[in-house]
Design an enzyme around this catalytic site. Structure first.
Site, short mmCIF file in Angstrom:
data_model
loop_
_atom_site.label_atom_id
_atom_site.label_comp_id
_atom_site.label_asym_id
_atom_site.label_seq_id
_atom_site.Cartn_x
_atom_site.Cartn_y
_atom_site.Cartn_z
N ASP A 1 0.82 -1.21 0.00
CA ASP A 1 0.00 0.00 0.00
C ASP A 1 0.86 1.26 0.00
O ASP A 1 0.55 2.24 -0.69
CB ASP A 1 -0.93 0.01 1.22
N GLU B 1 3.87 1.64 -1.21
CA GLU B 1 4.48 1.81 -2.53
C GLU B 1 3.47 2.37 -3.52
O GLU B 1 3.79 3.26 -4.33
CB GLU B 1 5.03 0.48 -3.03
N SER C 1 -31.58 -9.70 -23.09
CA SER C 1 -31.16 -10.72 -22.14
C SER C 1 -30.90 -12.02 -22.90
O SER C 1 -31.07 -12.08 -24.11
CB SER C 1 -32.24 -10.92 -21.06
N GLU D 1 -18.02 -18.61 -22.93
CA GLU D 1 -17.46 -17.64 -21.99
C GLU D 1 -18.04 -17.89 -20.60
O GLU D 1 -19.09 -18.52 -20.47
CB GLU D 1 -17.81 -16.20 -22.41
N LYS E 1 -20.18 -16.94 -17.49
CA LYS E 1 -21.34 -16.07 -17.27
C LYS E 1 -21.11 -15.31 -15.97
O LYS E 1 -21.37 -15.81 -14.88
CB LYS E 1 -22.64 -16.86 -17.21
N LYS F 1 -26.87 -22.49 -17.34
CA LYS F 1 -26.78 -22.21 -15.91
C LYS F 1 -26.25 -23.42 -15.14
O LYS F 1 -26.54 -24.57 -15.48
CB LYS F 1 -28.16 -21.83 -15.37
N CYS G 1 -54.44 -11.88 13.90
CA CYS G 1 -53.43 -11.23 13.07
C CYS G 1 -52.27 -10.76 13.93
O CYS G 1 -52.48 -10.12 14.97
CB CYS G 1 -54.06 -10.05 12.33
N CYS H 1 -52.66 -6.59 13.79
CA CYS H 1 -53.81 -5.83 14.30
C CYS H 1 -54.71 -6.63 15.24
O CYS H 1 -55.71 -6.10 15.74
CB CYS H 1 -54.63 -5.29 13.14
N CYS I 1 -56.25 -2.89 9.30
CA CYS I 1 -54.95 -3.50 9.62
C CYS I 1 -53.82 -2.65 9.04
O CYS I 1 -53.75 -2.47 7.82
CB CYS I 1 -54.89 -4.91 9.05
#
Length: 691
Positions: A53, A55, A102, A135, A137, A334, A428, A431, A452
């Site tokens: 760091d 340097e 996409s 390639e 992904k 995938k 609930c 409420c 609610c």
């Protein structure tokens, strides 16, 4: 006889000395720049720093001192330029010259073979099977970069594929992104695309620092990269360990380059970082490379979620063309979903917009598919009973791609001795209203309605959402804050916020400009469509498609509000339950009051042009569309069917007349065949609509 050489004056001598001095200074600058760029690549891309760091800091200071003393000699690719500019007030929207589409997905070897078969089928029979380029992904944020005569001028996110956000100032801070490309100085416009990502080690450092400061951490490297690029202050982006990997040239590629693999090789030679590339000839070779990468991906410095497979020939890519949302010549292969074991500590109950009570499992945080998961939906009480899941159980959690993680198995042999079966709450959790589980329904519901608070807030969030009233900038966090401060209780109150401008400005972190932007967006949302308005009301069972069908069926809000259940049932996609819920919604005094208040506030829409179906060729028919069409988007196909008098539904039933099936038709095709519904291909459809 030549003229004698004129003697040099003192001015000539000083000019010559100055030129020589400038050359030396530029040479020294180049030495510093090249060393810094080499370190940046090693640090931000390879995560293998070659300098300490101290340097690195000394090199940077030396270059900065030279640039401050000789500003006219600053080099265009100086890393000093990558520290962040003035903060922005907002991102500008930019339309892509060429849409950023996409990719389709395949998940198994058979899917891969089907993809390659479809490619072969579309190419001339005289042609041999093409070679493919593979390639990595990368799991980052897709961006487009533009260079004018070698100088970096613009970076834009993918956005919705047609329009993205201008993130130029933030992109300039990415250490391995070239700001100047000498080899492209004669190219008028070079557009390249790729992924901005955050290497794994940099991500861990970023989260570690955040934890030490008590700040919120990021869930995964992709979220961290996306969040960094969307900072309005470029200095924040500059502080983040981002890297850019290039995967395509979309404008400005030299004509002699004929393949995708050659294009990436050229990109590498002119200064871009690219991922590993492999050229294969057939599915078997592609599968072998896929398996080898899958086994070693943990050794990569960044996250990947599969492979991308492209037809290598650029000419064949052009010939194959595109579907409406993706290229025919490429797909993503995938990696399989990841499943891990962890402990489920507790089960909590959440209340949704329509009162649905949903169980959420609280997990011991665990990394699944590159994402740290601490919550998992358990869907409904029936799912809890089916799994027999209990607090304290060890469970298997499964996640595929961007799919929400889910529990797939409960390890009952490791169950604590004192565990008890989960009970459905009787009231609930927000409420205290009674909870009911209607017959033939999977979801229990709170009976509190808009009494609610949870349902009130969720109704507000739904109302402003992009596909509803689309009030840009008014997100969930602000709505919750406004609700808690008593500024909004119903959706109609949103249109009265201009009366509380001073109160809004005083709220934490909400300045005058932000308030003005929100109020402007609220005002703009008053001009909408009837379909959006119906959807925004949040009627249980009425999604986008049903809202569109109701708008088309009745053409007028008053007609819809006064419609009988019998008339509602004439609408495509509206069954007995939805018809009854819609009928009751428009007869509730509170709902009528809110709708009237919205209209009085100025919410309006253009008159709906109803299609008179009588006498048209498809009058009385109900169609369903599935799969991707080559010739047009599905919305366009839907409009053409409606213009011929057909009703277009979102689901197959025995009442369906025909299924229009495009490429990659899925479960709807199988259901149509099972029910004996006619299946219409795209060519037959085009003849039908006269194209």
């Amino acid at each position: 006889m030549t003229d004698p050489i004129a003697p040099l004056t003192s001015k000539d001598i000083n000019t010559a000395k100055s030129a020589a001095n400038e050359d030396a200074i530029v040479a020294q600058m180049r030495t510093f720049i090249d060393a810094l760029k080499k370190h940046n690549y090693a640090y931000y891309v390879l995560d293998n720093p070659i300098l300490e760091d101290s340097e690195y800091d000394q090199l940077r200071r030396s270059l900065l001192e030279l640039e401050e003393e000789y500003p006219d000699l600053i080099q265009p690719d100086s890393p000093i330029n990558q520290v962040g500019d003035m903060p922005l007030s907002a991102f500008t929207q930019v339309t892509h010259d060429i849409p950023m589409l996409s990719l389709g997905n395949v998940f198994e070897y058979d899917d891969l073979r089907d993809f390659m078969r479809r490619v072969n089928d579309r190419l001339s029979v005289a042609q041999q099977s093409p070679e493919y380029e593979m390639e990595l992904k990368l799991d980052g944020l897709a961006v487009s970069l533009k260079y004018a005569y070698g100088k970096f001028v613009q970076a834009v996110t993918r956005g919705d594929g047609q329009t993205g956000e201008d993130i130029t100032q933030n992109a300039k801070t990415i250490r391995n992104l070239p700001l100047w490309i000498p080899a492209a100085s004669d190219i008028e416009l070079l557009e390249v695309r790729g992924e901005v990502l955050m290497p794994k080690a940099g991500f861990e450092r970023l989260n570690r620092l955040a934890e030490e400061k008590g700040d919120k951490t990021f869930a995964n490297p992709r979220n961290a990269a996306a969040g960094s690029l969307r900072q309005l202050d470029p200095a924040i982006a500059a502080s983040r360990p981002l890297a850019f990997y290039c995967y395509s040239v979309n404008q400005g590629l030299p004509e002699h380059i004929k393949t995708q693999s050659a294009a990436l090789a050229w990109l590498k030679t002119i200064g871009f970082t690219v991922s590993a590339v492999e050229v294969v000839q057939n599915p078997r070779e592609a599968q072998a490379y896929y398996e080898s990468v899958k086994e070693t991906r943990g050794d990569l410095p960044f996250e990947i979620d599969g492979m991308v497979i492209k037809v290598n020939s650029l000419a064949l890519q052009q010939q194959l063309g595109f579907l409406s949302r993706e290229p025919r010549w490429a797909t993503a292969y995938k990696f399989p979903a990841e499943t891990v074991m962890t402990r489920l500590h507790a089960i909590e109950w959440q209340v949704g917009r329509t009162g649905a009570i949903t169980p959420v499992g609280k997990l011991e945080p665990v990394k699944v598919g590159g994402v740290t998961v601490s919550n998992v939906t358990l869907h409904n009480f029936g799912e809890i009973q089916r799994l027999d899941v209990r607090a304290g159980d060890m469970v298997s959690v499964h996640r595929a791609g961007d799919v929400i993680p889910k529990v797939t198995r409960v390890w009952t042999d490791q169950r604590p001795e004192n565990s008890e079966p989960v009970k459905l709450p009787s009231t609930c959790p927000v409420c205290d209203s009674p909870v009911v589980l209607p017959k033939d329904e999977a979801l229990a519901r709170c009976t509190g309605g808009l009494f609610c608070p949870a349902q009130q807030v969720e109704a507000l969030i739904h109302f402003v959402s992009r596909r509803a009233m689309d009030i840009d900038g008014l997100g969930a966090s602000w709505l919750i804050s406004f609700f808690e401060h008593g500024l909004v209780k119903t959706v109609a109150d949103i249109y009265q916020l201009h009366n509380h401008q001073e109160e809004l400005i005083t709220l934490e972190k909400l300045g005058e400009k932000s308030v003005q932007n929100i109020l402007s967006a609220i005002e703009a949302s008053k001009q909408t469509t009837l379909a959006r308005f119906i959807y925004a009301l949040g009627i249980r069972g009425v999604g986008e498609t049903t809202a569109q069908n109701l708008a088309q069926q009745f053409g007028d809000l008053d007609a819809l509000m006064s419609a009988s259940i019998e008339k509602l049932l004439l609408t495509p996609d509206v069954g007995a339950i939805t018809a009854e819920l819609t009928y009751k919604f428009f007869r509730a005094p509170h709902n009528i009051e809110v709708i009237n208040a919205l209209r009085e506030a100025g919410v309006h829409w253009d008159k709906v042009e109803q299609v008179a179906s009588e006498g048209l060729p498809l009058d009385g028919q109900t169609w369903v569309i599935t799969g991707a069409l080559d010739s047009m988007a599905r919305d366009e196909a839907k409009a053409k069917l409606q213009a011929l008098g057909a009703k277009v539904s979102g689901s197959i039933s025995a009442k369906t007349t025909a299924l229009l099936a495009g490429d990659k038709a899925g479960s709807k095709m199988a259901k149509a065949e099972k029910l004996g519904v006619k299946v219409v291909g795209e060519e037959e459809f085009l003849v039908l609509v006269g194209e």
